[in-house]
Design a protein around this motif. Sequence first.
Motif, mmCIF file in Angstrom:
data_model
loop_
_atom_site.group_PDB
_atom_site.id
_atom_site.type_symbol
_atom_site.label_atom_id
_atom_site.label_comp_id
_atom_site.label_asym_id
_atom_site.label_seq_id
_atom_site.Cartn_x
_atom_site.Cartn_y
_atom_site.Cartn_z
ATOM 1 N N GLU A 284 0.786 -0.976 0.116
ATOM 2 C CA GLU A 284 -0.081 0.181 0.091
ATOM 3 C C GLU A 284 1.003 1.357 -0.003
ATOM 4 O OE1 GLU A 284 -4.031 0.236 0.269
ATOM 5 O OE2 GLU A 284 -2.974 -1.249 -0.977
ATOM 6 N N LYS A 285 2.255 1.087 -0.285
ATOM 7 C CA LYS A 285 2.911 2.233 -0.261
ATOM 8 C C LYS A 285 2.642 3.341 -1.337
ATOM 9 C CE LYS A 285 7.764 3.701 0.293
ATOM 10 N NZ LYS A 285 9.184 3.527 0.513
ATOM 11 N N THR A 287 3.142 6.926 -1.117
ATOM 12 C CA THR A 287 4.242 7.756 -1.365
ATOM 13 C C THR A 287 5.542 7.245 -0.921
ATOM 14 O OG1 THR A 287 3.898 8.742 0.853
ATOM 15 C CG2 THR A 287 2.629 9.633 -0.991
ATOM 16 N N LYS A 288 6.672 7.979 -1.123
ATOM 17 C CA LYS A 288 7.780 7.516 -1.107
ATOM 18 C C LYS A 288 8.333 7.318 0.517
ATOM 19 C CE LYS A 288 10.064 9.208 -5.149
ATOM 20 N NZ LYS A 288 11.020 10.139 -5.898
ATOM 21 N N LEU A 289 7.593 8.363 1.446
ATOM 22 C CA LEU A 289 7.995 8.370 2.814
ATOM 23 C C LEU A 289 6.910 7.352 3.590
ATOM 24 C CD1 LEU A 289 9.218 11.925 3.337
ATOM 25 C CD2 LEU A 289 10.592 9.775 3.336
ATOM 26 N N GLN A 290 5.944 6.617 2.922
ATOM 27 C CA GLN A 290 4.585 6.366 3.621
ATOM 28 C C GLN A 290 5.436 4.838 3.962
ATOM 29 O OE1 GLN A 290 1.034 5.952 1.634
ATOM 30 N NE2 GLN A 290 0.411 4.182 2.654
ATOM 31 N N THR A 291 4.989 4.395 5.558
ATOM 32 C CA THR A 291 5.160 3.396 6.165
ATOM 33 C C THR A 291 3.776 2.983 6.832
ATOM 34 O OG1 THR A 291 6.113 4.473 8.141
ATOM 35 C CG2 THR A 291 7.724 3.530 6.499
ATOM 36 N N ILE A 292 3.714 3.201 8.132
ATOM 37 C CA ILE A 292 2.501 3.041 8.634
ATOM 38 C C ILE A 292 1.641 4.281 8.558
ATOM 39 C CG2 ILE A 292 1.182 3.024 10.856
ATOM 40 C CD1 ILE A 292 3.584 1.305 11.881
ATOM 41 N N PHE A 293 2.340 5.585 8.431
ATOM 42 C CA PHE A 293 1.590 6.760 7.753
ATOM 43 C C PHE A 293 2.866 7.457 7.046
ATOM 44 C CE2 PHE A 293 4.303 7.384 11.607
ATOM 45 C CZ PHE A 293 4.943 8.824 11.365
ATOM 46 N N ASP A 294 2.486 8.663 6.392
ATOM 47 C CA ASP A 294 3.027 9.280 5.352
ATOM 48 C C ASP A 294 4.182 10.035 6.326
ATOM 49 O OD1 ASP A 294 4.425 10.563 3.303
ATOM 50 O OD2 ASP A 294 2.692 10.947 2.121
ATOM 51 N N ARG A 295 5.460 9.937 6.206
ATOM 52 C CA ARG A 295 6.335 10.579 7.047
ATOM 53 C C ARG A 295 6.814 12.026 6.548
ATOM 54 N NH1 ARG A 295 11.136 6.516 7.180
ATOM 55 N NH2 ARG A 295 10.233 6.193 5.169
ATOM 56 N N ILE A 296 6.092 12.361 5.538
ATOM 57 C CA ILE A 296 6.172 13.791 5.048
ATOM 58 C C ILE A 296 5.691 14.816 6.150
ATOM 59 C CG2 ILE A 296 4.023 14.052 4.057
ATOM 60 C CD1 ILE A 296 7.546 15.194 2.628
ATOM 61 N N ASP A 297 5.033 14.462 6.820
ATOM 62 C CA ASP A 297 4.099 15.284 7.964
ATOM 63 C C ASP A 297 5.311 15.338 9.051
ATOM 64 O OD1 ASP A 297 1.852 14.957 6.792
ATOM 65 O OD2 ASP A 297 1.091 13.537 7.950
ATOM 66 N N LEU A 298 6.370 14.482 9.364
ATOM 67 C CA LEU A 298 7.583 14.655 10.206
ATOM 68 C C LEU A 298 8.193 15.924 9.754
ATOM 69 C CD1 LEU A 298 8.156 11.015 11.385
ATOM 70 C CD2 LEU A 298 6.872 12.627 12.708
ATOM 71 N N ARG A 474 -4.922 2.163 -7.703
ATOM 72 C CA ARG A 474 -3.710 1.947 -7.105
ATOM 73 C C ARG A 474 -3.462 3.191 -6.322
ATOM 74 N NH1 ARG A 474 -4.747 -1.978 -9.289
ATOM 75 N NH2 ARG A 474 -3.357 -3.458 -10.387
ATOM 76 N N PRO A 475 -2.829 3.044 -5.039
ATOM 77 C CA PRO A 475 -2.664 4.292 -4.205
ATOM 78 C C PRO A 475 -1.323 5.128 -4.668
ATOM 79 C CG PRO A 475 -1.759 2.084 -3.240
ATOM 80 C CD PRO A 475 -2.550 1.858 -4.485
ATOM 81 N N TYR A 476 -0.471 4.641 -5.702
ATOM 82 C CA TYR A 476 0.628 5.140 -5.991
ATOM 83 C C TYR A 476 0.549 5.816 -7.371
ATOM 84 C CZ TYR A 476 1.226 0.738 -7.657
ATOM 85 O OH TYR A 476 0.818 -0.664 -8.166
ATOM 86 N N LYS A 477 -0.664 5.800 -8.088
ATOM 87 C CA LYS A 477 -0.673 6.248 -9.399
ATOM 88 C C LYS A 477 -2.160 6.479 -10.113
ATOM 89 C CE LYS A 477 -0.839 2.108 -12.378
ATOM 90 N NZ LYS A 477 -2.172 2.688 -12.907
ATOM 91 N N THR A 478 -2.443 7.100 -10.954
ATOM 92 C CA THR A 478 -3.753 7.160 -11.658
ATOM 93 C C THR A 478 -3.619 6.319 -12.753
ATOM 94 O OG1 THR A 478 -2.936 8.984 -12.873
ATOM 95 C CG2 THR A 478 -4.019 9.541 -10.934
ATOM 96 N N GLY A 479 -5.103 5.810 -13.272
ATOM 97 C CA GLY A 479 -4.898 4.967 -14.290
ATOM 98 C C GLY A 479 -4.556 5.591 -15.484
ATOM 99 N N LYS A 480 -3.814 4.932 -16.473
ATOM 100 C CA LYS A 480 -3.568 5.563 -17.757
ATOM 101 C C LYS A 480 -4.534 5.319 -18.681
ATOM 102 C CE LYS A 480 1.415 5.035 -16.811
ATOM 103 N NZ LYS A 480 1.663 6.440 -16.615
ATOM 104 N N THR A 481 -4.635 6.200 -20.011
ATOM 105 C CA THR A 481 -5.500 6.049 -20.891
ATOM 106 C C THR A 481 -5.177 4.767 -21.664
ATOM 107 O OG1 THR A 481 -4.356 7.447 -22.478
ATOM 108 C CG2 THR A 481 -5.849 8.452 -20.942
#
Length: 539
Positions: A284-285, A287-298, A474-481
């Motif tokens: 379910e990652k 974003t790059k900094l996501q683990t249990i939560f997105d560490r971009i907030d830190l 997908r949690p990390y991208k949008t669907g392509k045409t």
Amino acid sequence: MSELSNTQIAERLQHLTTLSIALNDIKNVKLLLERILQTAKNITNADGGTFYRVSADKTCLEFDILINSSLSLHYGGSKDKSDKMRAIPLSFDNGEPNLDAVVAFAANRKESVNIEHVYDTPIFNFSGMRRFDEVHDYHCQSLLAVPMLDHNSELVGVLQLINSVDCNNGQIQAFDMTDQLFIEALSSQAAIAITNQDLILQLENLLESLVNLINIGIDEKSANTGRHCQQVPKLTMMLADAVQASKEGPLKDFSMSENERYELWLAGMLHDCGKITTPVHVIEKATKLQTIFDRIDLIDSRFEILGRDAEIRYLKQVIEAGKSSQLVQALQDELERFNCDRAFLAHANIGCERMQDEDLERVMTIANESWIDYLGETQPLLTENEVENLMIRAGTLTGEERKIINNHISVTIRMLEALPWPKNLQDIPEYAGGHHERMDGKGYPRGLCKEQMSVQARVMAIADIFEALTAKDRPYKTGKTLTESLRILGRFSLNGHIDPDLFRIFVSEKVYLKYAHEFMDSAQIDDVDESQIPGYLIQ
């Protein structure tokens, strides 16, 4: 009634022998029952026959097939059933067994009923048979009802034959004891065959339920992956059918039986079963900094602290030296730099197809900044792990996380190879385990090349990639045409990733369009210019 000649007995034995062979070959239960009834009619030269099957709850005999030669009637089996044929209860409302209807009597007593003159027999209720005669201007005279019991003496159904016809003069006669013995032998043999077919269907249903159970487990970990597990087999079968229908090219001789189609479909359902062991934070990652939560907030919090510290420094300087335009500008410049770096890292945290070199360098520059924590200790603005994740060139996974994801296919193969597959399903591990291999041998986990892979495995590889490209959940991208997806697939066909022959069929037979209309969002279905697809030449 004339006695049977040796020739007639030999003919009956031949009928039984032929049926015995057919019982092992016919997999469709409806056709199997029809064949049994037809054989029973042939053996006894009966004009009509009806087959009833015991219901799943064992409460009634359900009409299954009716065949009458002189009336040219055929219901059930390979034909449509008649809604006029009613089920016959095996017991009354008070719980007493139904002994009024002749087939219910045969079923409850588990014994044959042989009647020479139907309407001269007062012990049975023949009202339904009388209505049949009136409607069709027919006369039921002789009757033989034989219960079909399996090897455990469990009731499977009842075979009822009507009006035995004398071969010599065409007159209706009674079913003799030889007729009865032959039909009892046939019924016993057929009941076991039907039971075996039912057991096979039950085992297949159990297997499919277990497969769905695995996919439910994966779905609970990741709803996105769960949809993938359902869609890939559907697209796999679409492409496989298109390949089988092709009449030219290198794959013109490819064909699959119904058993082989079932095997491929089941392999598609299981192709990602190894993901049941993959950690949720990797699947379910988003974003790059996501683990249990997105560490971009830190990191955001650290920038908040940096800004606050800058403002405190400014206020101290104002107290000491008085307010000046230089101090105000310096503070604004510093806060603006913080905001720009903060926005840049938020953008870098989102996965992309390829991160630019200058962006990687900027991450390192920001990482060299420092901040003071609540203990008053100086800390780097970005930790080593955060730097590693933010510098991911493509996607959101680190090299170690990519290994974890890739390991799911090795786990899939190990899981599937550990199962004692029957002969007709023994290729499932190869089909399911090959969808991450490449035609040039640079795939994983075994580094197989095109010649080492079955057509089915190569088909599934295309289905797996196309579904992943077009998936919009997908949690990390949008669907392509469609256009974007086909161009990526086309490049893959040129660089040795997927089978170019299969890709050409995928495009020429409009498999992509059929799948799109059935499963893709309408916003993704654009007008595809096939002449612009790499690796595809319009014929």
